[in-house]
Design a protein around this motif. Structure first.
Motif, mmCIF file in Angstrom:
data_model
loop_
_atom_site.group_PDB
_atom_site.id
_atom_site.type_symbol
_atom_site.label_atom_id
_atom_site.label_comp_id
_atom_site.label_asym_id
_atom_site.label_seq_id
_atom_site.Cartn_x
_atom_site.Cartn_y
_atom_site.Cartn_z
ATOM 1 N N HIS A 34 11.527 29.144 46.297
ATOM 2 C CA HIS A 34 11.921 29.764 45.029
ATOM 3 C C HIS A 34 11.686 28.792 43.883
ATOM 4 C CE1 HIS A 34 15.696 27.541 44.259
ATOM 5 N NE2 HIS A 34 15.909 27.600 45.560
ATOM 6 N N THR A 35 11.407 29.359 42.720
ATOM 7 C CA THR A 35 11.203 28.645 41.464
ATOM 8 C C THR A 35 10.035 27.674 41.596
ATOM 9 O OG1 THR A 35 13.625 28.752 41.226
ATOM 10 C CG2 THR A 35 12.400 27.580 39.532
ATOM 11 N N SER A 36 8.850 28.251 41.725
ATOM 12 C CA SER A 36 7.611 27.468 41.786
ATOM 13 C C SER A 36 6.740 27.829 40.591
ATOM 14 C CB SER A 36 6.872 27.732 43.091
ATOM 15 O OG SER A 36 6.628 29.113 43.260
ATOM 16 N N THR A 37 6.127 26.810 39.993
ATOM 17 C CA THR A 37 5.335 26.994 38.780
ATOM 18 C C THR A 37 3.986 26.299 38.933
ATOM 19 O OG1 THR A 37 7.381 26.980 37.472
ATOM 20 C CG2 THR A 37 5.311 26.700 36.274
ATOM 21 N N ARG A 38 2.904 27.050 38.661
ATOM 22 C CA ARG A 38 1.533 26.508 38.722
ATOM 23 C C ARG A 38 1.242 25.887 40.087
ATOM 24 N NH1 ARG A 38 3.792 24.899 34.148
ATOM 25 N NH2 ARG A 38 4.058 22.790 34.971
ATOM 26 N N CYS A 39 1.658 26.543 41.126
ATOM 27 C CA CYS A 39 1.393 26.077 42.488
ATOM 28 C C CYS A 39 0.303 26.936 43.137
ATOM 29 C CB CYS A 39 2.660 26.117 43.336
ATOM 30 S SG CYS A 39 3.937 24.953 42.779
ATOM 31 N N VAL A 40 -0.350 26.383 44.143
ATOM 32 C CA VAL A 40 -1.417 27.073 44.850
ATOM 33 C C VAL A 40 -1.049 27.169 46.329
ATOM 34 C CG1 VAL A 40 -3.850 27.001 45.528
ATOM 35 C CG2 VAL A 40 -3.169 26.272 43.224
ATOM 36 N N PHE A 41 -1.162 28.378 46.878
ATOM 37 C CA PHE A 41 -0.929 28.629 48.301
ATOM 38 C C PHE A 41 -2.217 29.248 48.839
ATOM 39 C CE2 PHE A 41 2.920 28.977 45.872
ATOM 40 C CZ PHE A 41 3.832 28.222 46.580
ATOM 41 N N LYS A 42 -3.005 28.466 49.550
ATOM 42 C CA LYS A 42 -4.353 28.903 49.892
ATOM 43 C C LYS A 42 -4.686 28.565 51.342
ATOM 44 C CE LYS A 42 -9.181 28.363 48.404
ATOM 45 N NZ LYS A 42 -10.088 27.713 47.424
ATOM 46 N N GLY A 43 -5.222 29.564 52.062
ATOM 47 C CA GLY A 43 -5.745 29.320 53.393
ATOM 48 C C GLY A 43 -4.719 28.896 54.417
ATOM 49 N N ASN A 44 -3.493 29.343 54.262
ATOM 50 C CA ASN A 44 -2.444 29.030 55.234
ATOM 51 C C ASN A 44 -2.296 30.159 56.245
ATOM 52 O OD1 ASN A 44 -1.257 26.526 53.826
ATOM 53 N ND2 ASN A 44 -1.188 28.076 52.207
ATOM 54 N N GLN A 45 -1.789 29.836 57.424
ATOM 55 C CA GLN A 45 -1.466 30.828 58.450
ATOM 56 C C GLN A 45 0.041 30.835 58.691
ATOM 57 O OE1 GLN A 45 -3.666 29.643 61.930
ATOM 58 N NE2 GLN A 45 -5.342 31.039 61.493
ATOM 59 N N SER A 46 0.595 32.027 58.833
ATOM 60 C CA SER A 46 2.010 32.153 59.181
ATOM 61 C C SER A 46 2.103 33.224 60.266
ATOM 62 C CB SER A 46 2.827 32.535 57.940
ATOM 63 O OG SER A 46 4.198 32.411 58.183
ATOM 64 N N TRP A 47 2.209 32.780 61.514
ATOM 65 C CA TRP A 47 2.140 33.674 62.672
ATOM 66 C C TRP A 47 3.381 33.521 63.544
ATOM 67 C CZ3 TRP A 47 -3.320 33.248 65.396
ATOM 68 C CH2 TRP A 47 -4.319 33.649 64.497
ATOM 69 N N TYR A 48 3.759 34.638 64.164
ATOM 70 C CA TYR A 48 4.776 34.675 65.229
ATOM 71 C C TYR A 48 6.151 34.176 64.789
ATOM 72 C CZ TYR A 48 0.383 34.767 67.874
ATOM 73 O OH TYR A 48 -0.875 35.060 68.322
ATOM 74 N N ASN A 49 6.439 34.198 63.497
ATOM 75 C CA ASN A 49 7.739 33.725 63.036
ATOM 76 C C ASN A 49 8.818 34.804 63.200
ATOM 77 O OD1 ASN A 49 6.925 31.023 61.860
ATOM 78 N ND2 ASN A 49 5.520 32.402 60.792
ATOM 79 N N ASN A 50 10.043 34.361 63.156
ATOM 80 C CA ASN A 50 11.219 35.179 63.462
ATOM 81 C C ASN A 50 11.211 35.649 64.915
ATOM 82 O OD1 ASN A 50 13.737 36.299 62.967
ATOM 83 N ND2 ASN A 50 12.916 38.220 62.209
ATOM 84 N N TRP A 51 10.820 34.736 65.804
ATOM 85 C CA TRP A 51 10.879 35.060 67.234
ATOM 86 C C TRP A 51 12.315 35.275 67.702
ATOM 87 C CZ3 TRP A 51 13.762 31.780 70.200
ATOM 88 C CH2 TRP A 51 13.975 30.475 69.710
ATOM 89 N N ARG A 52 13.273 34.777 66.922
ATOM 90 C CA ARG A 52 14.680 35.000 67.264
ATOM 91 C C ARG A 52 15.159 36.401 66.876
ATOM 92 N NH1 ARG A 52 18.112 29.535 65.871
ATOM 93 N NH2 ARG A 52 17.839 28.622 67.922
ATOM 94 N N LEU A 53 14.296 37.158 66.214
ATOM 95 C CA LEU A 53 14.626 38.514 65.766
ATOM 96 C C LEU A 53 15.871 38.508 64.892
ATOM 97 C CD1 LEU A 53 13.932 40.468 69.088
ATOM 98 C CD2 LEU A 53 12.388 40.042 67.170
ATOM 99 N N CYS A 54 15.907 37.580 63.947
ATOM 100 C CA CYS A 54 17.053 37.478 63.044
ATOM 101 C C CYS A 54 17.108 38.696 62.139
ATOM 102 C CB CYS A 54 16.943 36.222 62.186
ATOM 103 S SG CYS A 54 16.923 34.691 63.129
#
Length: 271
Positions: free
Chosen positions: A223-243
């Motif tokens: 939260h509260t990010s300014t002039r940031c870059v999020f590029k070419g990332n992978q986010s897989w298989y998260n929340n395996w705990r089924l929260c």
């Protein structure tokens, strides 16, 4: 890190480093402090300790008395679906055992912690025992952390960050960041109890080529990010705990976002 100066490159050799890295020093514009794994993902910063000295409790179930401090275990904490999930996750051969609320509920592949006596109980799958398995308990609340907004010009490059004992409902996270011109590239952030990468009050920073895999609740959170870059990332298989949190679980969540660029990221197979 205490002796690092602007422009320094800190090369970390392959190995498992069971510690937390708290960055408090800054680089300078054009002279960042560069914290780098000498071989990509081979320098592992782990929030867990190896658990030895098991006693046989009954057939298939073993016990161990925990001597270290336990983080983020609140016996009153339940998620919206009634699950009680500790930050101190137990891993067998690098994969998590499933939590059970009582010793009586244990079946092969599950574990329980008696909070009063600080005793772990683990029910091992067929063919597994403490004699032929690596048992690790997440005990450190973060792997790398910057919690001072005045810190700037830092590069975190190529590490494997794992087994942080971050709570589903607490802070800090595995990779927990704030500041200015923080560059996070080519890291593998996996099997942390709750969140993978977390940030707040961050500006002019970049996340590129990172993998957030199999984190307990959420891959990226900020939260509260300014002039940031999020590029070419992978986010897989998260929340395996089924929260079931109703508002925060899965691949990526960024709020209070100003003039950021988010492109070519891949979010898949998250729960």
């Amino acid at each position: 890190m205490r002796r690092a100066r602007p422009g320094d490159v800190i090369l970390v050799k392959p190995g498992v480093y069971r510690e937390s890295v708290h960055i408090k020093k800054s680089g300078e514009s054009g002279k960042p402090i560069h914290l780098k794994s000498s071989e990509k993902h081979k320098a592992v910063i782990s929030g867990s300790k190896v658990v030895k000295e098991w006693a046989k409790h009954k057939p298939g179930v073993w016990s161990h008395v925990v001597k270290s401090r336990l983080f983020y275990f609140d016996k009153h904490l339940k998620l919206l679906d009634g699950k009680r999930i500790p930050g101190n996750q137990l891993y067998l051969d690098k994969e998590p055992l499933e939590w059970r609320d009582s010793l009586a509920q244990l079946v092969p592949g599950t574990w329980h912690l008696d909070i009063g006596t600080k005793t772990l109980y683990a029910s091992f799958p067929t063919g597994k025992s403490p004699d032929n398995s690596l048992m690790e308990l997440a005990v450190r609340p973060f792997t790398i952390r910057i919690d001072d907004e005045s810190v700037s010009n830092i590069i975190i490059d190529g590490f494997h960050l794992t087994h942080a004992a971050d709570s589903v409902k607490g802070s800090p996270r595995s990779l927990d960041l704030t500041g200015e011109n923080i560059i996070v590239v080519n890291n593998l952030v996996s099997w942390n109890s709750s969140y993978g990468i977390s940030f707040r009050n961050l500006s002019d920073s970049r996340f590129e080529g990172n993998q957030c895999l199999w984190n307990g609740c959420l891959g990226f959170s900020g939260h509260t990010s300014t002039r940031c870059v999020f590029k070419g990332n992978q986010s897989w298989y998260n929340n395996w705990r089924l929260c079931n949190r109703s508002y925060c679980a899965g691949g990526m969540k960024i709020l209070h976002s100003f003039d950021n660029i988010v492109e070519n990221n891949e979010m898949a197979y998250n729960f």
